[in-house]
Design a protein around this motif. Structure first.
Motif, PDB file in Angstrom:
ATOM      1  N   GLU A  35       0.838  -1.210   0.000  1.00  0.00           N
ATOM      2  CA  GLU A  35       0.000   0.000   0.000  1.00  0.00           C
ATOM      3  C   GLU A  35       0.870   1.256   0.000  1.00  0.00           C
ATOM      4  OE1 GLU A  35      -4.135  -1.207   2.284  1.00  0.00           O
ATOM      5  OE2 GLU A  35      -2.329  -0.931   3.474  1.00  0.00           O
TER       6      GLU A  35
ATOM      7  N   ASN B  95     -10.103   3.239  -1.550  1.00  0.00           N
ATOM      8  CA  ASN B  95      -9.458   2.341  -2.509  1.00  0.00           C
ATOM      9  C   ASN B  95     -10.310   1.110  -2.820  1.00  0.00           C
ATOM     10  OD1 ASN B  95      -7.263   3.909  -2.942  1.00  0.00           O
ATOM     11  ND2 ASN B  95      -5.911   2.824  -1.528  1.00  0.00           N
TER      12      ASN B  95
ATOM     13  N   LYS C 299      -6.280   4.272  -7.574  1.00  0.00           N
ATOM     14  CA  LYS C 299      -5.873   4.057  -6.176  1.00  0.00           C
ATOM     15  C   LYS C 299      -5.203   5.284  -5.545  1.00  0.00           C
ATOM     16  CE  LYS C 299      -6.939  -0.394  -6.023  1.00  0.00           C
ATOM     17  NZ  LYS C 299      -8.203  -0.758  -5.420  1.00  0.00           N
TER      18      LYS C 299
END
Lengths: 84, 433
Positions: free
Chosen positions: B248, B364, B370
Motif C-alpha cells: 500500500e 481504494n 488508487k
C-alpha cells in the motif's frame, strides 16, 4: 454528557463530510465550465516555455559560433604576423 | 560678586513666590500631600517596604497565601523557560512557542501588573484574542500562503481531510469520559469541544474556538496544540506504518492535472458561498481564509497578498503568542485538567491520523484510481508538516514515489475541515437545551 458528545460527533462529522463532499462536487462542476480556459492557459504556457528554451539554445549556439570565429581570426592574425 | 548676590536674591524671591502661590491655589489638603511626596519613612521601614516589593519576596511570601501565587508562579516561569528551550534549542514551532514562552514568563512576574487592567499584555489579550481578531488575521495570512491547486486537481482527496476530523470528535468524547471517571477533572461540553479542536492540528482555529468557548483553558489548549503540531513527524510515522502494508505504501498515484488560474480564483468564492449557505457560523474562519487565498490567486493585489503572508502575519503572530502566553497562569495551568488536556491532545492527533489513513483505504475499495493511504494522514492539517511526513514515508518505501503534491490535497482540505468543525462547535450555544 457522553451521550451529548456522541450526538455532537454525529452531527459534526455529518456536516464536515457534507461540506467537503459538496465542495468536491462544486469543484468538479466548475472544472466542466473552466477546463477549456485551463487547457488554453496550459498550451500558452507550454508554448512560452518552448520559445524560451529555443531562444536560450540559439543564444548558446551563437556564443559558441562567435567564440570559434574569434579563435579562427586570432589564429589567422598570429600566423600572418609570423610570415611577415 | 554683587551680580551673583542679586541673582541669588532674585531666584529665592521667585521660588518662594511660586511656592506660596502654588500652596494658595492648591489649598490645605495638597500641602499635606506635598509633604507626603517629599518626606521618606524611617530607614528601617524603607528597607522593609523595599524588600516586600521585590519579586523574590512575592514568590516566597505571596499576599494571598495561595501556593499558585508563590511557588506556582515560579514553576510557571520554569515552564516558560522550557518553552523557550523547545523553540530555540529544538526548533519546535518557534514562531509561536517563543513569544508564548516569553509571555508566560512576563505573566508570572509578581507585582508587575502586566496582565491586569492597565498592563500591556492585558490589553493585547483583551483586544486581540478575546475578540478573536488575532487568530482570524493569522488565518487570513495562512489563506494567502495556501495553494489549493493539488486539492482542486484531485478533489476526492478532500474527503481524507474530512475523515481526519474524527480525531476532534473522539477527543471531545474522551474529555467527557475523563470528567466521568477521573475525580478532579471537570470539563463541560464547551471545554470538551475546545479540547477536541486540538486534533484539528490548526493553531489559529484552536485558539479562536477556545477563546470563544473556554477562555480559561486557552493557555493549556494552545500549548498542547502547538507542541503536538511540532511533534507530528514523531507521532504520525508509527501509526502510518501500523495501518498500512508495504504494498500500500508503494502505490503510485496518477499525475495531477494542471489547474488554471481562473479555477484557482473561483475556488475561494465557491467555498465561501458554500459556507454562506450551509454553515454561517464558520464564516469568520472560512471567510478570512478564503479572502487571503483570493488575494493570492487573483494576481492584481500582489502588495496586499505579500503583506498578508509576511509582515501582517508576523506582527500578529508576535502579539498572539504573547497574549496566549499571558493565559498561562499557575492557578489555571498547574492543575489535573492540564494533564488531561495534554493527554487528550496526543490522542486527538493519533486518532485523526488513523482516520485519514483508514478513509484512504476505504476509498481504494471502491475506486480503480488508487490512493496511497500514506497521504490520508495529511488530513490532520498541520500544513505542510503532515504532507512532508507522507512524502518521507513514501520515499522510505520507494525512493522514486513523490507523494508531497498528492498529500497537499488532503492537507489543505484538513484546514477547511477543521474550520468547518469549529463552525459546528461554535453553534453549541444554540444547540443547548
Amino acid at each position: 454528557m457522553i451521550v451529548a458528545g456522541l450526538k455532537l460527533t454525529l452531527l459534526g462529522m455529518t456536516v464536515v463530510f457534507l461540506f467537503l463532499l459538496v465542495l468536491t462536487l462544486l469543484i468538479k462542476i466548475s472544472f466542466r465550465f473552466l477546463s477549456a480556459g485551463s487547457a488554453r492557459e496550459l498550451a500558452e504556457m507550454e508554448a512560452t516555455e518552448l520559445n524560451k528554451k529555443k531562444r536560450s539554445f540559439f543564444r548558446a549556439e551563437d556564443d559558441v559560433l562567435v567564440a570559434v570565429i574569434s579563435a579562427a581570426i586570432a589564429a589567422h592574425r598570429a600566423r600572418t604576423r609570423i610570415v611577415r | 560678586m554683587i551680580q551673583n548676590k542679586k541673582f541669588a536674591i532674585g531666584f529665592a524671591i521667585v521660588v518662594s513666590v511660586s511656592i506660596i502661590s502654588a500652596m494658595a491655589l492648591a489649598g490645605t489638603p495638597s500641602s499635606g500631600e506635598a509633604a507626603s511626596r517629599n518626606e521618606l519613612a524611617p530607614m528601617g521601614t524603607m528597607i522593609a517596604e523595599f524588600v516586600k516589593s521585590t519579586g523574590l519576596f512575592a514568590y516566597l511570601f505571596p499576599v494571598s497565601d495561595k501556593w499558585t501565587e508563590g511557588v506556582g508562579r515560579m514553576l510557571m516561569v520554569g515552564i516558560g523557560l522550557l518553552m523557550l528551550y523547545l523553540a530555540i534549542g529544538k526548533r519546535f514551532e518557534p514562531l509561536l512557542l517563543l513569544p508564548m514562552g516569553f509571555g508566560c514568563i512576563l505573566a508570572n512576574i509578581p507585582l508587575s501588573g502586566i496582565t491586569e487592567p492597565g498592563g500591556i499584555i492585558y490589553y493585547i489579550y483583551e483586544i486581540g484574542i478575546k475578540t478573536g481578531v488575532f487568530p482570524l488575521l493569522v488565518f487570513m495570512g495562512v489563506g494567502a500562503m495556501t495553494d489549493f491547486g493539488p486539492m482542486i486537481a484531485n478533489p476526492k482527496t478532500a474527503l481524507l481531510g474530512a475523515a481526519a476530523q474524527f480525531g476532534i470528535f473522539s477527543t471531545l468524547i474522551g474529555a467527557l469520559v475523563l470528567t466521568e471517571i477521573v475525580p478532579g477533572i471537570n470539563f463541560d461540553l464547551f471545554d470538551a469541544a475546545s479540547i477536541g479542536i486540538i486534533g484539528g492540528a490548526d493553531g489559529p482555529t484552536a485558539i479562536f474556538l477556545a477563546s470563544q468557548l473556554s477562555p480559561d483553558l486557552l493557555g493549556a489548549i494552545a500549548v498542547a496544540a502547538y507542541s503536538y503540531m511540532a511533534l507530528v513527524p514523531i507521532i504520525q510515522p508509527p501509526i502510518m506504518r501500523a495501518l498500512t502494508s508495504s504494498d500500500e505504501r508503494k502505490i503510485r498515484m496518477t499525475q495531477l492535472r494542471y489547474v488554471g488560474k481562473v479555477e484557482k480564483i473561483v475556488f475561494p468564492l465557491i467555498a465561501l458561498g458554500l459556507c454562506m449557505f450551509l454553515l454561517p457560523s464558520a464564516a469568520p474562519l472560512i471567510g478570512f481564509f478564503m479572502f487571503g487565498n483570493l488575494m493570492r490567486e487573483c494576481g492584481v493585489v500582489d502588495r496586499l497578498s505579500k503583506t498578508t503572508q509576511n509582515s501582517l502575519i508576523n506582527i500578529v503572530t508576535i502579539f498572539l503568542g504573547l497574549g496566549v502566553g499571558s493565559r498561562l497562569s499557575a492557578e489555571k495551568f498547574l492543575s489535573l485538567e492540564t494533564l488531561g488536556i495534554l493527554f487528550l491532545g496526543v490522542i486527538a492527533f493519533c486518532i485523526g491520523t488513523a482516520s485519514g489513513i483508514l478513509m484512504a483505504k476505504l476509498m481504494n475499495q471502491f475506486s480503480n484510481n488508487k490512493i496511497n493511504p500514506l497521504i490520508g494522514s495529511a488530513g490532520v492539517s498541520a500544513v505542510p508538516m503532515a504532507a512532508r511526513v507522507s512524502q518521507k514515508m513514501g520515499i522510505e518505501e520507494d525512493p522514486e514515489n513523490m507523494l508531497l503534491m498528492f498529500a497537499m490535497g488532503p492537507n489543505v482540505a484538513g484546514v477547511i475541515g477543521s474550520a468547518v468543525t469549529a463552525g459546528v462547535l461554535l453553534t453549541l450555544k444554540n444547540l443547548m437545551v
